[in-house]
Design a protein around this motif. Structure first.
Motif, PDB file in Angstrom:
ATOM      1  N   GLY A   5       0.817  -1.169  -0.214  1.00 33.45           N
ATOM      2  CA  GLY A   5       0.166   0.065  -0.060  1.00 33.45           C
ATOM      3  C   GLY A   5       0.944   1.464  -0.093  1.00 33.45           C
ATOM      4  O   GLY A   5       0.090   2.374   0.174  1.00 33.45           O
ATOM      5  N   ILE A   6       2.200   1.066  -0.038  1.00 35.89           N
ATOM      6  CA  ILE A   6       2.842   2.472  -0.164  1.00 35.89           C
ATOM      7  C   ILE A   6       2.945   3.224  -1.415  1.00 35.89           C
ATOM      8  O   ILE A   6       2.517   4.313  -1.555  1.00 35.89           O
ATOM      9  N   ILE A   7       2.772   2.269  -2.589  1.00 36.17           N
ATOM     10  CA  ILE A   7       2.445   3.043  -3.843  1.00 36.17           C
ATOM     11  C   ILE A   7       0.803   2.407  -4.099  1.00 36.17           C
ATOM     12  O   ILE A   7       0.539   1.271  -4.276  1.00 36.17           O
ATOM     13  N   PRO A   8      -0.128   3.535  -4.031  1.00 35.60           N
ATOM     14  CA  PRO A   8      -1.617   3.317  -4.526  1.00 35.60           C
ATOM     15  C   PRO A   8      -1.875   2.595  -5.705  1.00 35.60           C
ATOM     16  O   PRO A   8      -1.704   3.304  -6.741  1.00 35.60           O
ATOM     17  N   VAL A   9      -2.592   1.286  -5.716  1.00 38.68           N
ATOM     18  CA  VAL A   9      -3.154   0.586  -6.714  1.00 38.68           C
ATOM     19  C   VAL A   9      -4.336  -0.053  -6.408  1.00 38.68           C
ATOM     20  O   VAL A   9      -4.676  -0.266  -5.271  1.00 38.68           O
ATOM     21  N   PRO A  10      -5.316  -0.158  -7.274  1.00 36.28           N
ATOM     22  CA  PRO A  10      -6.505  -0.964  -7.112  1.00 36.28           C
ATOM     23  C   PRO A  10      -6.314  -2.249  -6.393  1.00 36.28           C
ATOM     24  O   PRO A  10      -5.490  -2.970  -6.663  1.00 36.28           O
ATOM     25  N   LYS A  11      -7.266  -2.644  -5.562  1.00 40.47           N
ATOM     26  CA  LYS A  11      -7.110  -3.854  -4.749  1.00 40.47           C
ATOM     27  C   LYS A  11      -6.917  -5.216  -5.729  1.00 40.47           C
ATOM     28  O   LYS A  11      -6.535  -6.020  -5.404  1.00 40.47           O
ATOM     29  N   TRP A  12      -7.974  -5.143  -6.889  1.00 39.27           N
ATOM     30  CA  TRP A  12      -8.074  -6.256  -7.713  1.00 39.27           C
ATOM     31  C   TRP A  12      -6.660  -6.343  -8.406  1.00 39.27           C
ATOM     32  O   TRP A  12      -6.076  -7.659  -8.488  1.00 39.27           O
ATOM     33  N   ALA A  13      -5.869  -5.417  -8.666  1.00 38.65           N
ATOM     34  CA  ALA A  13      -4.439  -5.680  -9.241  1.00 38.65           C
ATOM     35  C   ALA A  13      -3.616  -6.243  -8.177  1.00 38.65           C
ATOM     36  O   ALA A  13      -2.541  -6.816  -8.472  1.00 38.65           O
ATOM     37  N   ILE A  14      -3.604  -5.626  -6.880  1.00 39.72           N
ATOM     38  CA  ILE A  14      -2.874  -6.403  -5.867  1.00 39.72           C
ATOM     39  C   ILE A  14      -3.298  -7.949  -5.482  1.00 39.72           C
ATOM     40  O   ILE A  14      -2.391  -8.629  -5.701  1.00 39.72           O
ATOM     41  N   ALA A  15      -4.501  -8.213  -5.850  1.00 40.81           N
ATOM     42  CA  ALA A  15      -4.759  -9.718  -5.642  1.00 40.81           C
ATOM     43  C   ALA A  15      -4.286 -10.408  -6.721  1.00 40.81           C
ATOM     44  O   ALA A  15      -3.707 -11.469  -6.463  1.00 40.81           O
ATOM     45  N   MET A  16      -4.365 -10.060  -7.837  1.00 43.04           N
ATOM     46  CA  MET A  16      -3.774 -10.558  -9.194  1.00 43.04           C
ATOM     47  C   MET A  16      -2.369 -10.637  -8.962  1.00 43.04           C
ATOM     48  O   MET A  16      -1.837 -11.722  -9.414  1.00 43.04           O
ATOM     49  N   THR A  17      -1.627  -9.771  -8.761  1.00 38.99           N
ATOM     50  CA  THR A  17      -0.296  -9.771  -8.321  1.00 38.99           C
ATOM     51  C   THR A  17       0.290 -10.816  -7.334  1.00 38.99           C
ATOM     52  O   THR A  17       0.852 -11.753  -7.663  1.00 38.99           O
ATOM     53  N   GLN A  18      -0.447 -11.000  -6.216  1.00 45.12           N
ATOM     54  CA  GLN A  18      -0.227 -11.709  -5.411  1.00 45.12           C
ATOM     55  C   GLN A  18      -0.426 -13.172  -5.591  1.00 45.12           C
ATOM     56  O   GLN A  18       0.168 -14.046  -5.377  1.00 45.12           O
ATOM     57  N   TYR A  19      -1.545 -13.518  -6.289  1.00 43.79           N
ATOM     58  CA  TYR A  19      -1.909 -14.983  -6.804  1.00 43.79           C
ATOM     59  C   TYR A  19      -1.021 -15.350  -7.745  1.00 43.79           C
ATOM     60  O   TYR A  19      -0.503 -16.523  -7.566  1.00 43.79           O
ATOM     61  N   THR A  20      -0.584 -14.565  -8.651  1.00 42.06           N
ATOM     62  CA  THR A  20       0.348 -15.001  -9.618  1.00 42.06           C
ATOM     63  C   THR A  20       1.786 -15.382  -9.036  1.00 42.06           C
ATOM     64  O   THR A  20       2.437 -16.264  -9.256  1.00 42.06           O
ATOM     65  N   ALA A  21       2.264 -14.450  -8.140  1.00 41.62           N
ATOM     66  CA  ALA A  21       3.228 -14.408  -7.691  1.00 41.62           C
ATOM     67  C   ALA A  21       3.558 -15.886  -6.776  1.00 41.62           C
ATOM     68  O   ALA A  21       4.467 -16.527  -6.353  1.00 41.62           O
ATOM     69  N   TYR A  22       2.272 -16.058  -5.928  1.00 40.78           N
ATOM     70  CA  TYR A  22       2.165 -17.091  -5.081  1.00 40.78           C
ATOM     71  C   TYR A  22       2.352 -18.579  -5.950  1.00 40.78           C
ATOM     72  O   TYR A  22       3.085 -19.494  -5.634  1.00 40.78           O
ATOM     73  N   LEU A  23       1.658 -18.610  -7.157  1.00 37.53           N
ATOM     74  CA  LEU A  23       1.519 -19.558  -8.018  1.00 37.53           C
ATOM     75  C   LEU A  23       2.918 -19.891  -8.527  1.00 37.53           C
ATOM     76  O   LEU A  23       3.312 -21.166  -8.558  1.00 37.53           O
ATOM     77  N   ILE A  24       3.593 -18.921  -9.074  1.00 39.43           N
ATOM     78  CA  ILE A  24       5.006 -19.207  -9.437  1.00 39.43           C
ATOM     79  C   ILE A  24       6.044 -19.464  -8.591  1.00 39.43           C
ATOM     80  O   ILE A  24       7.016 -20.421  -8.809  1.00 39.43           O
TER      81      ILE A  24
END
Lengths: 251, 266
Positions: A63-82
Motif C-alpha cells: 500500500g505504499i504505492i496506491p493501486v486498485p485492490k484487484w490488481a494487488i490480488a492478481m499480483t499476489q496470486y500470480t507470485a504465489y503460484l509461480i
C-alpha cells in the motif's frame, strides 16, 4: 541432552557430510574459470534484474504505492503460484519462451532471464514481509513530513533497514546459487569462456552434477566443488549479521 | 504503476500457460490409449504417463510422512529450547540446509549413503527407498523452519494457558494442530510441491528406470526426471509428449497451490 538429540542431529549430519566431502583430494583440474564466471554473471545479473521490479511491486502490495485492490490480488496470486512451482517447470517455461520462442538458444542470457523468473516471486514475498511493518509504522509520518515516495523507498528504507535488505539480497543469491534444474535447461553445457551473453555456458551446479554422474573419475572434484558451495552459502548467511542496525531519526 | 503491474502479471500468467498450450497439442495428436498406458517407449511411440506418474506418487507417499513428522518434531524441540549458542547454531544449520543445492546432497549420498544401502539390503543401492530417504533428509529442515515460525507464534499466544492448565505434550499438540490448521496445510502444500518437483536428487539416486517398481528397492522414474533426461534429444512427437508430462505436472501443482491459497484465506 536427550531433549536436544533430534535438534542436534542435523548439526552432526552436516559435520558428517562436510567430512565426507573433505575426503577427496581437493584439486580442481576439470573446472575451468568459465564455470565460475558464468555462474557469477548469471546470478548477479538476474538479481539486479529482479530486485527493483520486485521491490516496487512489494511497495504496491503493502500500500505504499496506491493501486486498485484487484490488481494487488492478481499480483499476489500470480507470485504465489509461480513461487510454489518447482524449478524444473520454471526451466521448461524458460526453455520454451526464451530459448525457442525468443530465439536466444542455450545461452547465458536465457539462463539469466529464467533465473529472474525464479527469483522474482521469492524476492517479492521477502520484500512484502520487510515493507509491511515499515508501511504500518512510518508511512503516515513520512507523508505528514511530505517525503516523496522515491525518497521514502530508495533512501529512507535502505538507511533504516540496511541489514534486512542485505538479508533479502543474500537470500536471493543463495536461492540462485542453489538452483540447478531451471538453469540446466537454458544455459547449455559448454566449458568455453563466454564472449557475450548469447554464448552457452555451464553453471556450477550443473557442472557438479556432470562430474558426479557423467565424467569418469570426476567424483573427487564434485566433492571439492560441493564443499566450496557449502562454504559460500554458509558465508552468505553470515553477511547480514555483520551489518549492525543503526537508528536514524526522520528529519 | 498500475499498467506496469498488469503487464508483468499478464506476462507471468502467459508464461505459465505456454507449456499447457504445447501439452494440448500433444493430447490432440496422440491416441488416448497411448498416453493412458503404463509403457513409456518413445522408440515405439508409446507415451504412457502412468509409469512416471506412479514413480512420482510413490516418492511422495514415502517421503512426505517423514518430512512432515521430522520437521514438526525438530521444530517442537527448537521452540522449547532456551535461547543458547546451541539453539542459534542449530537454526543456522537449518537455514544452511534450506539454501543448499540438492546436487551437493546428491554427491554426498552417492559417496556414502548408496554404498551403505547396497551393503544393508544387498541391492544396487539406487532406487525408490534411497531417493525417498535422502529427499526426506534434504527437506526436513525446510519443514522445520516453516513449523518453527508457526509454533513460535503459537507458543507466544498459548504459553500462559499452558502454564495455568499444566497441559501435557499430547494436549498441547492437539491444540496446536486445531488452532494452526491453515498454517499446517500451507506447510504440507509447500513440502508436497518441493517433493513433486525435485529433479536433481531423483536423477542421481532413483535409478531412472521407466518401469513399475515391484519393491521399494527397485529403480523408479518420476515425471520431472523424465523431462530432464530426455528433453535434450527429443524431437517431434516425443518432444510434445514431454510437454504433455509438463502440462500434467502444472495442472496437478496448480490444483494443490490453489487449495493451499483457499485454505489460507479461510
Amino acid at each position: 541432552m536427550k531433549n536436544r538429540i533430534f535438534a542436534l542431529s542435523y548439526v552432526l549430519l552436516t559435520l558428517v557430510i562436510v567430512g565426507c566431502l573433505f575426503s577427496g583430494d581437493l584439486a580442481l583440474t576439470q573446472t575451468p574459470l568459465s564455470v565460475v564466471v558464468g555462474t557469477v554473471v548469471s546470478i548477479v545479473l538476474s538479481l539486479v534484474l529482479a530486485t527493483i521490479p520486485a521491490y516496487l511491486m512489494a511497495a504496491c502490495v503493502v500500500g505504499i504505492i496506491p493501486v486498485p485492490k484487484w490488481a494487488i490480488a492478481m499480483t499476489q496470486y500470480t507470485a504465489y503460484l509461480i513461487a510454489g512451482m518447482p524449478s524444473i517447470l520454471i526451466g521448461v517455461i524458460g526453455f520454451l519462451v526464451f530459448c525457442k520462442w525468443m530465439g536466444l538458444g542455450w545461452s547465458l542470457l536465457a539462463s539469466i532471464l529464467t533465473l529472474n523468473l525464479l527469483l522474482f516471486p521469492t524476492l517479492l514475498t521477502a520484500f512484502v514481509q520487510l515493507l509491511q511493518p515499515i508501511c504500518d509504522n512510518y508511512l503516515d509520518a513520512a507523508r505528514s513530513y511530505r517525503v516523496s515516495l522515491p525518497h521514502f523507498l530508495f533512501i529512507l528504507v535502505p538507511k533504516l533497514y540496511t541489514r534486512e535488505l542485505v538479508e533479502v539480497l543474500t537470500f536471493g543469491v543463495s536461492r540462485g546459487l542453489g538452483d540447478t534444474a531451471a538453469i540446466m535447461l537454458t544455459s547449455g553445457s559448454l566449458l568455453n569462456m563466454p564472449n557475450s551473453l548469447l554464448d552457452s555456458v555451464r553453471i556450477l551446479n550443473y557442472h557438479i552434477y556432470m562430474l558426479a554422474m557423467e565424467v569418469p573419475g570426476g567424483m573427487n572434484e564434485a566433492k571439492t566443488l560441493s564443499l566450496w558451495v557449502i562454504v559460500i552459502i554458509f558465508g552468505l548467511l553470515f553477511i547480514p549479521r555483520m551489518i549492525g542496525n543503526k537508528n536514524y531519526e526522520l528529519q | 504503476m498500475l499498467w506496469v503491474l498488469l503487464i508483468l502479471s499478464l506476462c507471468l500468467i502467459a508464461m505459465v500457460l505456454i507449456p499447457m498450450y504445447q501439452a494440448v497439442e500433444f493430447y490432440m495428436s496422440a491416441e488416448l490409449d497411448s498416453w493412458f498406458s503404463m509403457e513409456w517407449i518413445p522408440q515405439l511411440e508409446q507415451f504412457g504417463f502412468g509409469v512416471s506418474l506412479l514413480g512420482t506418487m510413490a516418492i511422495c507417499v514415502l517421503a512426505m510422512p517423514m518430512i512432515i513428522a521430522g520437521g514438526w518434531l525438530l521444530a517442537y524441540q527448537l521452540v522449547n529450547e532456551k535461547q543458547s549458542v546451541m539453539k542459534n547454531l542449530t537454526l543456522s544449520i537449518m537455514q544452511l540446509w534450506c539454501s543448499l543445492p540438492s546436487v551437493v546432497i546428491g554427491v554426498w549420498a552417492i559417496s556414502q549413503f548408496v554404498p551403505s544401502m547396497r551393503k544393508l539390503f544387498d541391492t544396487s543401492g539406487y532406487g525408490l527407498l534411497t531417493a525417498s530417504l535422502v529427499l526426506a533428509l534434504y527437506l526436513v529442515p525446510v519443514a522445520t523452519m516453516l513449523f518453527y515460525s508457526s509454533y513460535s507464534q503459537f507458543e507466544k499466544s498459548f504459553s500462559d494457558l499452558e502454564e495455568s492448565l499444566k497441559m501435557n505434550f499430547w494436549t498441547k499438540t492437539r491444540i496446536f494442530f486445531l488452532s494452526c490448521k491453515s498454517q499446517i496445510v500451507h506447510v504440507v502444500n509447500y513440502c508436497f510441491c518441493r517433493v513433486f518437483g525435485e529433479t536433481m536428487l531423483i536423477l542421481m539416486l532413483s535409478g531412472n528406470a521407466a518401469r513399475i517398481p515391484e519393491s521399494i528397492h527397485d529403480p523408479v522414474r518420476t515425471m520431472t526426471a523424465t523431462f530432464a533426461l530426455e528433453a535434450p534429444y527429443a524431437t517431434d512427437l516425443h518432444e510434445q509428449a514431454l510437454y504433455g508430462i509438463t502440462g500434467l505436472c502444472l495442472i496437478l501443482l496448480l490444483v494443490v497451490l490453489l487449495i493451499g491459497k483457499l485454505s489460507d484465506e479461510k
